[in-house]
Design a protein around this motif. Sequence first.
Motif, PDB file in Angstrom:
ATOM      1  N   GLN A   3      14.579  56.814  -9.356  1.00  0.00           N
ATOM      2  CA  GLN A   3      15.565  57.734  -8.792  1.00  0.00           C
ATOM      3  C   GLN A   3      15.310  59.176  -9.217  1.00  0.00           C
ATOM      4  O   GLN A   3      15.500  60.090  -8.422  1.00  0.00           O
ATOM      5  N   ASN A   4      14.888  59.377 -10.469  1.00  0.00           N
ATOM      6  CA  ASN A   4      14.608  60.735 -10.939  1.00  0.00           C
ATOM      7  C   ASN A   4      13.391  61.322 -10.257  1.00  0.00           C
ATOM      8  O   ASN A   4      13.308  62.527 -10.072  1.00  0.00           O
ATOM      9  N   GLY A   5      12.445  60.472  -9.901  1.00  0.00           N
ATOM     10  CA  GLY A   5      11.268  60.925  -9.186  1.00  0.00           C
ATOM     11  C   GLY A   5      10.381  61.880  -9.969  1.00  0.00           C
ATOM     12  O   GLY A   5       9.603  62.622  -9.376  1.00  0.00           O
ATOM     13  N   GLU A   6      10.504  61.874 -11.276  1.00  0.00           N
ATOM     14  CA  GLU A   6       9.709  62.791 -12.096  1.00  0.00           C
ATOM     15  C   GLU A   6       8.314  62.218 -12.314  1.00  0.00           C
ATOM     16  O   GLU A   6       8.144  61.039 -12.623  1.00  0.00           O
ATOM     17  N   GLU A   7       7.322  63.058 -12.148  1.00  0.00           N
ATOM     18  CA  GLU A   7       5.921  62.649 -12.317  1.00  0.00           C
ATOM     19  C   GLU A   7       5.665  62.078 -13.711  1.00  0.00           C
ATOM     20  O   GLU A   7       4.859  61.169 -13.861  1.00  0.00           O
TER      21      GLU A   7
END
Length: 68
Positions: free
Chosen positions: A30-34
Amino acid sequence: MNLNLRNAIIHNVSGNTKDELKDTIVDAIQNGEEKMLPGLGVLFEVIWKNSSEQDQQEMLQTLESGLK
C-alpha cells in the motif's frame, strides 16, 4: 560495515504471527515505497523455498495471469 540485508529482514520478521506478516506485506504494498521492495523479495524467497513444486507452479500461474 558488512550488512546482510536478507538476514536483517528475516531477523526482523522471525517469530511474527500470520496477522503480523500479513500487515507487513499489505503495508509494504500500500505504501508503494521502493525501499520496501527488497523486503518483499526476501519474503517471497522464503515462500518459494518452502513451497512444493505444485505450489510454485500455482504461484507462477497467478503471476503470469496478473502480468497480462
